[in-house]
Design a protein around this motif. Structure first.
Motif, PDB file in Angstrom:
ATOM      1  N   ALA A  87      54.622  -0.040  29.827  1.00  0.00           N
ATOM      2  CA  ALA A  87      54.245   0.905  30.891  1.00  0.00           C
ATOM      3  C   ALA A  87      53.410   0.210  31.957  1.00  0.00           C
ATOM      4  O   ALA A  87      53.627   0.421  33.152  1.00  0.00           O
ATOM      5  CB  ALA A  87      53.483   2.081  30.305  1.00  0.00           C
ATOM      6  N   TRP A  88      52.467  -0.618  31.543  1.00  0.00           N
ATOM      7  CA  TRP A  88      51.625  -1.303  32.524  1.00  0.00           C
ATOM      8  C   TRP A  88      52.465  -2.234  33.387  1.00  0.00           C
ATOM      9  O   TRP A  88      52.313  -2.265  34.605  1.00  0.00           O
ATOM     10  CB  TRP A  88      50.516  -2.086  31.820  1.00  0.00           C
ATOM     11  CG  TRP A  88      49.568  -1.212  31.055  1.00  0.00           C
ATOM     12  CD1 TRP A  88      49.152   0.054  31.399  1.00  0.00           C
ATOM     13  CD2 TRP A  88      48.945  -1.512  29.822  1.00  0.00           C
ATOM     14  NE1 TRP A  88      48.296   0.546  30.459  1.00  0.00           N
ATOM     15  CE2 TRP A  88      48.141  -0.395  29.472  1.00  0.00           C
ATOM     16  CE3 TRP A  88      48.969  -2.603  28.970  1.00  0.00           C
ATOM     17  CZ2 TRP A  88      47.373  -0.358  28.314  1.00  0.00           C
ATOM     18  CZ3 TRP A  88      48.207  -2.570  27.825  1.00  0.00           C
ATOM     19  CH2 TRP A  88      47.421  -1.456  27.502  1.00  0.00           C
ATOM     20  N   ARG A  89      53.350  -2.974  32.756  1.00  0.00           N
ATOM     21  CA  ARG A  89      54.190  -3.911  33.506  1.00  0.00           C
ATOM     22  C   ARG A  89      55.087  -3.167  34.497  1.00  0.00           C
ATOM     23  O   ARG A  89      55.217  -3.563  35.647  1.00  0.00           O
ATOM     24  CB  ARG A  89      55.040  -4.728  32.536  1.00  0.00           C
ATOM     25  CG  ARG A  89      55.878  -5.758  33.210  1.00  0.00           C
ATOM     26  CD  ARG A  89      56.628  -6.583  32.202  1.00  0.00           C
ATOM     27  NE  ARG A  89      57.439  -7.568  32.899  1.00  0.00           N
ATOM     28  CZ  ARG A  89      58.066  -8.536  32.310  1.00  0.00           C
ATOM     29  NH1 ARG A  89      57.993  -8.677  31.001  1.00  0.00           N
ATOM     30  NH2 ARG A  89      58.767  -9.391  33.000  1.00  0.00           N
ATOM     31  N   ALA A  90      55.692  -2.081  34.051  1.00  0.00           N
ATOM     32  CA  ALA A  90      56.600  -1.321  34.907  1.00  0.00           C
ATOM     33  C   ALA A  90      55.873  -0.678  36.087  1.00  0.00           C
ATOM     34  O   ALA A  90      56.472  -0.484  37.148  1.00  0.00           O
ATOM     35  CB  ALA A  90      57.303  -0.239  34.092  1.00  0.00           C
ATOM     36  N   ASN A  91      54.600  -0.368  35.938  1.00  0.00           N
ATOM     37  CA  ASN A  91      53.866   0.316  37.001  1.00  0.00           C
ATOM     38  C   ASN A  91      53.009  -0.609  37.859  1.00  0.00           C
ATOM     39  O   ASN A  91      52.554  -0.204  38.928  1.00  0.00           O
ATOM     40  CB  ASN A  91      53.010   1.422  36.399  1.00  0.00           C
ATOM     41  CG  ASN A  91      53.873   2.568  35.926  1.00  0.00           C
ATOM     42  OD1 ASN A  91      54.357   3.347  36.729  1.00  0.00           O
ATOM     43  ND2 ASN A  91      54.109   2.641  34.629  1.00  0.00           N
ATOM     44  N   LEU A  92      52.820  -1.843  37.428  1.00  0.00           N
ATOM     45  CA  LEU A  92      52.007  -2.774  38.204  1.00  0.00           C
ATOM     46  C   LEU A  92      52.716  -3.231  39.482  1.00  0.00           C
ATOM     47  O   LEU A  92      52.137  -3.196  40.569  1.00  0.00           O
ATOM     48  CB  LEU A  92      51.618  -3.988  37.357  1.00  0.00           C
ATOM     49  CG  LEU A  92      50.771  -5.035  38.085  1.00  0.00           C
ATOM     50  CD1 LEU A  92      49.450  -4.428  38.557  1.00  0.00           C
ATOM     51  CD2 LEU A  92      50.526  -6.221  37.171  1.00  0.00           C
TER      52      LEU A  92
END
Length: 101
Positions: A87-92
């Motif tokens: 999730a963090w990677r996809a939203n960064l």
């Protein structure tokens, strides 16, 4: 905290799944509002992260309600996910690509 304590060296921040519960929200808001050099903060949290998204939205509201915010940009962003690297990677990347207005 980086924006509040960097003495103008950091002007933009993306806080993913920030553990805002660890501190009194009014202390965080006061520290941020007392440092005039930063320009924007994006607070991100997943819908399956307990109170993290609500805490981010509450901090955003506290900052927006204070006239010291001026023209600085504060936004909270929720996404359908939990507390995980995917999730963090996809939203960064979208956050980095979004211009600060």
């Amino acid at each position: 905290w980086t924006l509040a304590l960097a003495e103008g060296e950091v002007q933009h921040a993306i806080a993913q799944s920030a553990s805002l519960w660890r501190f009194d929200r009014s202390d965080i808001a006061e520290a941020l509002l007392s440092e005039p050099s930063w320009r924007s903060i994006e607070l991100q949290a997943g819908t399956f992260e307990g109170d993290m998204l609500a805490d981010a939205r509450d901090l955003e509201a506290d900052l927006r309600d204070d006239p010291r915010l001026g023209d600085r940009v504060v936004r909270s962003v929720g996404f359908e996910a939990g507390h995980d690297w995917a999730a963090w990677r996809a939203n960064l990347l979208p956050a980095l690509a979004t211009p600060v207005v």
